[in-house]
Design an enzyme around this catalytic site. Sequence first.
Site, short mmCIF file in Angstrom:
data_model
loop_
_atom_site.label_atom_id
_atom_site.label_comp_id
_atom_site.label_asym_id
_atom_site.label_seq_id
_atom_site.Cartn_x
_atom_site.Cartn_y
_atom_site.Cartn_z
CB CYS A 54 -10.43 -11.53 13.09
SG CYS A 54 -9.02 -11.57 14.66
NE ARG B 123 -10.37 -11.07 7.30
CZ ARG B 123 -11.28 -9.65 6.90
NH1 ARG B 123 -11.73 -9.59 5.68
NH2 ARG B 123 -11.72 -9.33 7.89
CD1 TRP C 140 -3.03 -9.35 12.17
CD2 TRP C 140 -4.70 -8.49 13.02
NE1 TRP C 140 -2.00 -8.46 12.33
CE2 TRP C 140 -2.47 -7.45 13.09
CE3 TRP C 140 -5.21 -7.15 14.09
CZ2 TRP C 140 -2.48 -6.10 13.13
CZ3 TRP C 140 -4.61 -5.72 14.30
CH2 TRP C 140 -3.60 -5.45 13.75
CG ASN D 283 -13.16 -9.67 12.59
OD1 ASN D 283 -12.16 -9.20 12.90
ND2 ASN D 283 -13.31 -9.46 11.58
N GLY D 284 -13.19 -8.33 15.77
CA GLY D 284 -13.60 -7.33 16.54
C GLY D 284 -12.40 -6.87 17.97
CD GLU E 191 -0.34 10.09 -5.44
OE1 GLU E 191 1.09 10.03 -5.71
OE2 GLU E 191 -0.90 9.18 -5.78
CE LYS F 124 -0.36 8.08 -9.26
NZ LYS F 124 -0.49 7.51 -8.00
CD GLU G 261 3.36 6.64 -11.05
OE1 GLU G 261 4.03 6.26 -10.47
OE2 GLU G 261 1.81 7.46 -10.22
CG HIS H 40 8.67 32.75 -4.09
ND1 HIS H 40 9.67 33.95 -3.53
CD2 HIS H 40 7.23 32.43 -3.05
CE1 HIS H 40 8.79 34.47 -2.22
NE2 HIS H 40 7.71 33.39 -1.96
CE LYS I 115 0.69 -1.70 -7.17
NZ LYS I 115 0.56 -0.68 -7.28
C1 G6P Z 1 6.93 2.76 -6.40
C2 G6P Z 1 5.36 2.25 -7.44
C3 G6P Z 1 4.63 3.61 -6.87
C4 G6P Z 1 4.49 2.99 -5.65
C5 G6P Z 1 6.65 3.82 -5.38
C6 G6P Z 1 6.50 3.54 -3.19
O1 G6P Z 1 7.14 3.24 -7.63
O2 G6P Z 1 4.96 2.13 -8.98
O3 G6P Z 1 3.42 3.28 -7.34
O4 G6P Z 1 4.20 4.10 -4.54
O5 G6P Z 1 6.66 2.34 -5.81
O6 G6P Z 1 6.24 1.65 -2.78
P1 G6P Z 1 5.39 1.41 -2.08
O7 G6P Z 1 5.00 -0.10 -1.84
O8 G6P Z 1 6.37 0.92 -1.05
O9 G6P Z 1 4.08 1.83 -1.45
#
Ligand code: G6P
Length: 610
Positions: free
Chosen positions: A2, A27, A75, A100-101, A483, A487, A490, A506, A605
Amino acid sequence: MCGIVGAVSQRDVEGILLEGLRRLEYRGYDSAGLATLDSSGQVNRARELGKVAALADAVAAHPAPGHVGIAHTRWATHGEPSRINAHPHMSGERLAIVHNGIIENYQALRDQLREEGYSFTSQTDTEVIAHLIEKHYQEDRNLFRAVKAAIGQLRGAFALAVVHADEPDHLVVCREGSPLVIGVGIGENFIASDQLALLPVTDRFMFLEEGDLADIHLDRVAIFDREGAPVEREITRFEHGHDAADKGEYRHYMLKEIYEQPAVIKATMEGRLTDSHVLEQALGTEAGKLLENVRHVQIIACGTSYHAGMVARYWIEELAGVPCSVEVASEFRYRKHVIQPDTLFLCISQSGETADTLAALRQAKKAGFRAALAICNVPGSSLVRESDLVVMTQAGPEIGVASTKAFTTQLTALLLFTLALARHNGLSEEKETEIVQALKLVPGQVADVLALDGDIAELSEAFVDKHHSLFLGRGSQFPVALEGALKLKEISYIHAEAYPAGELKHGPLALVDSEMPVVTVAPNNDLVEKLKSNLEEVRARGGELFVFADRDAGVTAEDGIHVMQIPSVHPITAPIVFTVPLQLLAYHVAVLKGTDVDQPRNLAKSVTVE
Ligand code: G6P
């Protein structure tokens, strides 16, 4: 979620309210409405199911002039999306309210008000508040005191804005667990859920604090704290440089997004927690029904979102005691799977448009899973539209291809979901309170980690001339290691692999030498002693270690071991906090290497094709 907008002005406020609502559309919402007080002492109300544009058309056809007004995007939580359930809600013809809430004790209040003769036209908890305020108003005909008395009877998380035709020169607002900001104008004042809604009319804002109640007039704003004492809230200027589409003072979007994390993690929790528990309704109207009797959770995602799912598996099995499987969407969609009865299908996606994730969801629906839950950052995306239940992350637009704030807000949303699910599966109230309290500390802890940025930048120099690196973690920190490695690969193009620390012997130990930096995350949990033994194994092979350790974990710097102390964190929330130094490390290595940080080669992206 909301959104609220309100205004007290010397001009007609319809246009300001509608523009504010448009700016809150991001939102996510299902209906919109507004109410103004006109000079003849009437409330003009308009409400529409669907988009703000539909409301604007309705207002164009039947104008709602007035110098004081409130508006809302809804919402749905209590009651389906419909015009009847849309805000503002009224008690009688003269009092209007937007909210809202969630009000947790609304049923008891509704029953009581019914007995006293109030009738209800909607299924919302908001209408209960409207009648409750009106009831108090009838006692001493003072709107401010009536709102104060009514909120004393409410339990839950909420923000309210209220107007009354008998007091046509002001509006009364309060904040208790849901965001509300006051926009300070010249000879006019405004309120909104988010300052973005008010940027066309002001750039000066006062942020209400929890428990604040405020009386908004043309030329003055009076704020009182929970105890009723008058308080001053500082006026801050909105820095346009911090707008979503602008890097502002930051060199890259990625760095800006890393730094936004304390705020967006907080926003993702806002309105969904009390001091002791998660508000299940805040996860969706149907949440209670859909979470009951879940016997298995199947998580599907890609990339960074998949790593968030891997962390969630540890939480779901530990706190809810429900078996959980996690799989990348591109694998899941092309194999035969055994569907356990009462499986909840959980898709995680920043964009909500990732082709493999959507395909897996569509397949799962055909195969007959119990219900589909989405954790997503983009309102209105395909994933959101096609899921039964949606928990939106509040990361705001993420521009950098390497995902950062989307990940930590996904973790935040996943922990909220886990707590709601765990409540159906015997999690004690004490444990839930302990974790809720720990979660509320996370934004501050992330801010503490950001303060280490300079030190991490120095550390990153050791990686610039390396071609390979190894990331180690145990338990719920293994996905954090994955992760961190993702990073680094990438954006710096350094080959980075992550392993559960126990797997070192292993295979990967064969690779360890002085040319292979080894990065480890060491929170203070019951696996830390085992992790220390793994570190010794690396050290004995001449490997150079970079350890991000909880300051209470007892990991000390020695020859070949660089230790960066991280604030002490609850073991459950540690994956959120420990991700941040790894993001900064990758960022600084990439900057030193001179790569295109925000748009790394070959990557996109949003992967909307297979
Ligand atoms: C692409 C982006 C990543 C993302 C992945 C999944 O590889 O570069 O940053 O984690 O897609 O995307 P999503 O929008 O489904 O989280």
